[in-house]
Every structure is written in structure tokens, then in C-alpha cells.
Design an enzyme around this catalytic site. Sequence first.
Site, PDB file in Angstrom:
ATOM      1  N   SER A  19      15.553  86.686  64.647  1.00 13.06           N
ATOM      2  CA  SER A  19      15.291  85.713  63.590  1.00 13.06           C
ATOM      3  C   SER A  19      13.933  85.063  63.835  1.00 13.06           C
ATOM      4  O   SER A  19      13.582  84.762  64.982  1.00 13.06           O
ATOM      5  CB  SER A  19      16.379  84.642  63.598  1.00 13.06           C
ATOM      6  OG  SER A  19      15.981  83.560  62.779  1.00 13.06           O
ATOM      7  N   SER A  21      13.275  82.184  62.369  1.00 13.91           N
ATOM      8  CA  SER A  21      13.458  80.746  62.142  1.00 13.91           C
ATOM      9  C   SER A  21      13.102  79.903  63.372  1.00 13.91           C
ATOM     10  O   SER A  21      12.458  78.857  63.222  1.00 13.91           O
ATOM     11  CB  SER A  21      14.889  80.456  61.687  1.00 13.91           C
ATOM     12  OG  SER A  21      15.104  81.029  60.429  1.00 13.91           O
ATOM     13  N   LYS A  70      26.979  83.001  55.266  1.00 10.99           N
ATOM     14  CA  LYS A  70      26.378  82.240  54.156  1.00 10.99           C
ATOM     15  C   LYS A  70      27.405  81.841  53.090  1.00 10.99           C
ATOM     16  O   LYS A  70      27.274  80.799  52.467  1.00 10.99           O
ATOM     17  CB  LYS A  70      25.262  83.065  53.501  1.00 10.99           C
ATOM     18  CG  LYS A  70      23.959  83.049  54.287  1.00 10.99           C
ATOM     19  CD  LYS A  70      22.904  83.825  53.537  1.00 10.99           C
ATOM     20  CE  LYS A  70      21.530  83.471  54.026  1.00 10.99           C
ATOM     21  NZ  LYS A  70      20.471  83.995  53.163  1.00 10.99           N
ATOM     22  N   ASP A 106      16.581  79.384  49.396  1.00 15.26           N
ATOM     23  CA  ASP A 106      15.839  80.625  49.126  1.00 15.26           C
ATOM     24  C   ASP A 106      15.082  80.565  47.792  1.00 15.26           C
ATOM     25  O   ASP A 106      13.920  80.965  47.710  1.00 15.26           O
ATOM     26  CB  ASP A 106      16.791  81.841  49.104  1.00 15.26           C
ATOM     27  CG  ASP A 106      17.083  82.352  50.501  1.00 15.26           C
ATOM     28  OD1 ASP A 106      16.317  82.021  51.437  1.00 15.26           O
ATOM     29  OD2 ASP A 106      18.082  83.076  50.665  1.00 15.26           O
ATOM     30  N   GLY A 135      22.420  88.442  47.346  1.00 18.92           N
ATOM     31  CA  GLY A 135      22.370  86.999  47.549  1.00 18.92           C
ATOM     32  C   GLY A 135      21.009  86.408  47.213  1.00 18.92           C
ATOM     33  O   GLY A 135      20.920  85.358  46.564  1.00 18.92           O
ATOM     34  N   ALA A 136      19.937  87.069  47.636  1.00 17.69           N
ATOM     35  CA  ALA A 136      18.593  86.530  47.391  1.00 17.69           C
ATOM     36  C   ALA A 136      18.296  86.519  45.889  1.00 17.69           C
ATOM     37  O   ALA A 136      17.708  85.564  45.371  1.00 17.69           O
ATOM     38  CB  ALA A 136      17.553  87.346  48.146  1.00 17.69           C
ATOM     39  N   THR A 158      23.960  98.797  41.291  1.00 16.83           N
ATOM     40  CA  THR A 158      25.336  98.537  40.849  1.00 16.83           C
ATOM     41  C   THR A 158      25.258  97.530  39.696  1.00 16.83           C
ATOM     42  O   THR A 158      25.108  96.323  39.916  1.00 16.83           O
ATOM     43  CB  THR A 158      26.163  97.951  42.021  1.00 16.83           C
ATOM     44  OG1 THR A 158      25.949  98.768  43.172  1.00 16.83           O
ATOM     45  CG2 THR A 158      27.638  97.883  41.700  1.00 16.83           C
TER      46      THR A 158
HETATM   47  P1  NAP Z   1      22.074  91.830  49.820  1.00 18.31           P
HETATM   48  O1  NAP Z   1      22.860  90.695  49.296  1.00 18.31           O
HETATM   49  O2  NAP Z   1      22.691  92.776  50.779  1.00 18.31           O
HETATM   50  O3  NAP Z   1      21.530  92.682  48.543  1.00 18.31           O
HETATM   51  C1  NAP Z   1      20.864  93.918  48.731  1.00 18.31           C
HETATM   52  C2  NAP Z   1      20.349  94.435  47.386  1.00 18.31           C
HETATM   53  O4  NAP Z   1      19.598  95.649  47.644  1.00 18.31           O
HETATM   54  C3  NAP Z   1      21.451  94.793  46.388  1.00 18.31           C
HETATM   55  O5  NAP Z   1      20.990  94.497  45.085  1.00 18.31           O
HETATM   56  C4  NAP Z   1      21.582  96.312  46.582  1.00 18.31           C
HETATM   57  O6  NAP Z   1      22.069  96.999  45.450  1.00 18.31           O
HETATM   58  C5  NAP Z   1      20.137  96.693  46.803  1.00 18.31           C
HETATM   59  N1  NAP Z   1      20.018  97.996  47.469  1.00 18.31           N
HETATM   60  C6  NAP Z   1      20.297  98.283  48.765  1.00 18.31           C
HETATM   61  N2  NAP Z   1      20.097  99.604  48.987  1.00 18.31           N
HETATM   62  C7  NAP Z   1      19.688 100.156  47.804  1.00 18.31           C
HETATM   63  C8  NAP Z   1      19.325 101.471  47.392  1.00 18.31           C
HETATM   64  N3  NAP Z   1      19.346 102.507  48.255  1.00 18.31           N
HETATM   65  N4  NAP Z   1      18.942 101.665  46.100  1.00 18.31           N
HETATM   66  C9  NAP Z   1      18.922 100.624  45.216  1.00 18.31           C
HETATM   67  N5  NAP Z   1      19.254  99.350  45.551  1.00 18.31           N
HETATM   68  C10 NAP Z   1      19.637  99.123  46.832  1.00 18.31           C
HETATM   69  O7  NAP Z   1      20.739  91.309  50.544  1.00 18.31           O
HETATM   70  P2  NAP Z   1      19.907  89.940  50.273  1.00 18.31           P
HETATM   71  O8  NAP Z   1      20.391  88.893  51.197  1.00 18.31           O
HETATM   72  O9  NAP Z   1      19.871  89.681  48.817  1.00 18.31           O
HETATM   73  O10 NAP Z   1      18.460  90.379  50.821  1.00 18.31           O
HETATM   74  C11 NAP Z   1      17.743  91.412  50.180  1.00 18.31           C
HETATM   75  C12 NAP Z   1      16.382  91.599  50.857  1.00 18.31           C
HETATM   76  O11 NAP Z   1      15.640  90.389  50.763  1.00 18.31           O
HETATM   77  C13 NAP Z   1      16.466  91.926  52.358  1.00 18.31           C
HETATM   78  O12 NAP Z   1      15.433  92.856  52.641  1.00 18.31           O
HETATM   79  C14 NAP Z   1      16.143  90.598  53.031  1.00 18.31           C
HETATM   80  O13 NAP Z   1      15.526  90.757  54.294  1.00 18.31           O
HETATM   81  C15 NAP Z   1      15.156  90.000  52.036  1.00 18.31           C
HETATM   82  N6  NAP Z   1      15.131  88.522  52.071  1.00 18.31           N
HETATM   83  C16 NAP Z   1      13.927  87.914  52.259  1.00 18.31           C
HETATM   84  C17 NAP Z   1      13.862  86.540  52.253  1.00 18.31           C
HETATM   85  C18 NAP Z   1      12.538  85.852  52.468  1.00 18.31           C
HETATM   86  O14 NAP Z   1      12.542  84.660  52.792  1.00 18.31           O
HETATM   87  N7  NAP Z   1      11.411  86.540  52.287  1.00 18.31           N
HETATM   88  C19 NAP Z   1      15.016  85.761  52.041  1.00 18.31           C
HETATM   89  C20 NAP Z   1      16.249  86.426  51.821  1.00 18.31           C
HETATM   90  C21 NAP Z   1      16.285  87.822  51.833  1.00 18.31           C
HETATM   91  P3  NAP Z   1      23.667  97.233  45.256  1.00 18.31           P
HETATM   92  O15 NAP Z   1      24.194  95.957  44.697  1.00 18.31           O
HETATM   93  O16 NAP Z   1      23.736  98.363  44.293  1.00 18.31           O
HETATM   94  O17 NAP Z   1      24.230  97.566  46.608  1.00 18.31           O
END
Ligand code: NAP
Length: 282
Positions: A19, A21, A70, A106, A135-136, A158
Site C-alpha cells: 500500500s 497510503s 470496504k 475516491d 467500486g471505484a 458485465t
Molecule cells: P473492482 O470493483 O474489482 O472492479 C473491476 C472492474 O474492472 C469491473 O468493472 C470489471 O468488470 C472490470 N474488469 C476486470 N477485468 C476485466 C476484463 N478482462 N475485461 C473487461 N473488464 C474487466 O475494482 P475497483 O476497486 O473498482 O478498482 C478498479 C481499478 O481502479 C483497479 O486497477 C484499482 O487499482 C484502481 N483504483 C485506483 C484508485 C486511485 O486512487 N487511483 C482508487 C481505486 C481503485 P466486470 O464487472 O465485468 O468484472
Amino acid sequence: MNANPNNSVCILGHNITYSRSPLIHNHWIAEYGVDSKYGICDLPAEKLSDFLSTIRNGKSAGCNVTTPYKETVIEHLDVVDDVASAIGSVNTIYRRDGLLRGTSTDGAGYIGHLEAMHPGWQLKGSKVLILGAGGAARSIAAALVQRGCSAIYIANRTLEKARDIAGLHPNTIIPVAWDDLQSTTGAVDLLVNTTSLGMVGRQPLLCPLETTRSDCIVSDIVYAPLETELLARARGLGRPVLDGLGMLLHQAVPGFQLWFGIQPAVTQELRTLVEQDLLSHG
Ligand code: NAP
């Protein structure tokens, strides 16, 4: 000098591999001379309740929350604010008036970064395409609705999950099938990738950018690598870009303010510190 243990803060999660953080908050703790220390609390679910009691009882100032807690942490809190209850997820916990409170930063972090990099850019009335519905995406969509965006398209592999988010604000959020991306990219002022595609070790995100307008801001919340393939392609087409590291830094600001009453600055010095860490740890 030893930090005051009753003022300590941490990131709470389980099987936390790495992390940033602690790096961000310990930088601000030193910068602003706060008598505290930010650590990592990697706990199994059965220890969650005891840990949260330490915050309620004033033995810790609060914490950030990461996977897998979370959503599940909400049942342990006394008050969850509107932002966090709308998206069903908490990433920051603090104490006020003896009550344990939760919020989600976020969405505010994404907007804070956008406004810092593009001051004066009008979110009100703008059209946005969000790729992903995890979630993001939920946090960012809620923040964009609050800032008056006129249309928010959400495309997700999805489709059902995009429909779920659209259900929160059916007048503004429009679910889009992943295969229909092409028809939407040309209609928006801002495009944001919230999928995990493009992360180190993952497949790249194949999103058509040629059809985007020349002034469309292309943003990615993935920050490892710093320059994702999506951002590199957008830059190559001359589009303004916004990276994921800025959001990571800005989403940490409200937590520090809630714990210590100081609004910390996101400086180039802090950004360079985290950039160097990303380059050395991947
Ligand atoms: P999450 O809840 O697991 O959501 C993942 C998303 O990616 C879902 O929409 C999923 O689609 C999609 N996905 C995964 N594999 C895929 C594929 N092969 N083809 C198409 N879509 C795919 O994750 P999250 O917490 O929202 O985080 C998502 C990303 O944001 C991560 O990389 C995380 O590190 C980054 N993030 C960055 C920050 C920042 O501060 N910069 C903050 C939070 C998160 P499905 O619904 O179809 O599975």
C-alpha cells in the site's frame, strides 16, 4: 520522538500486499509536525470489531479501509455519511462525538485531481464515459452526478453491474454494452477508465480513442504503470490526459483532514516520492 499511540492511524485490510497510503500519510505527518504514525493493520475478519473499538475508545485517530473490508466494515460503524451509503462502501473511518463514522473519498479524489490539473474545466453539464462498474466506478459516478454532469455513460463487461449503478440516478446514468463503446466515445467531454485493465500484469484496455473529440480529457485511475497504454495512445492523438496517481494522492486528503484537522497539500515533492516508489516496487 515516539509518536502518540492514541493518535495513530493505519490502513485496515487483509492480505495487503502493498500500500502507498503509509508513504503518503507519513510524508504529511512529518511535513505538518503531527504527533502520529501511519501503519498497516492486516487483520482477519474476526478481529475487525476489536480493532474498530480502539478508534471508538480514542486509542487511535482512525483508519483507511481497503480490500476485503470496504463494504463489510459498514455494519460495525455508528454513522455512514451520504456519499458512502449511496455507494455502499467506506474507505475512511474517523471518530466524532464518540461515534465511529465512515466516508468514501475516491470520488472526491478523482474530482480533486481533475480540478487541480484542469482548473476552471466545467463539470456541470458535461458528458462522461466511465469504463468499468466496480467500486471505484460507483464512487466516481456518484461524485460526477453531484457535480452536475448531464450524462454519464457506464460501459462494463458485465452489463448488469452498469445497470445497477444507473439505477442510483436513472435520469443521468446510462448503461452501455461493452461492444457499443465505439458509438459513445465521440459524444463525451471526459472519458475515465476504472477497470483494472492496463494495470501491470493485466491485459491492456482496448478502447477506441480515434473517435473521441480533440478536447476530450482521457483519464485512467490505474496508476501502476504511471503511464498506461490508454494514456499513451491518448497523448499520441493529442488528447489532454489525467493519470491515476493524482487521484490516489487527492483521495488521501480528506482522511488526513478528518483525523488531524489539517488540509494537506498535494505537492510535486509528494508526487515524486510516490512515483519513485512505484518505479522501484512496480
Ligand atoms: P473492482 O470493483 O474489482 O472492479 C473491476 C472492474 O474492472 C469491473 O468493472 C470489471 O468488470 C472490470 N474488469 C476486470 N477485468 C476485466 C476484463 N478482462 N475485461 C473487461 N473488464 C474487466 O475494482 P475497483 O476497486 O473498482 O478498482 C478498479 C481499478 O481502479 C483497479 O486497477 C484499482 O487499482 C484502481 N483504483 C485506483 C484508485 C486511485 O486512487 N487511483 C482508487 C481505486 C481503485 P466486470 O464487472 O465485468 O468484472
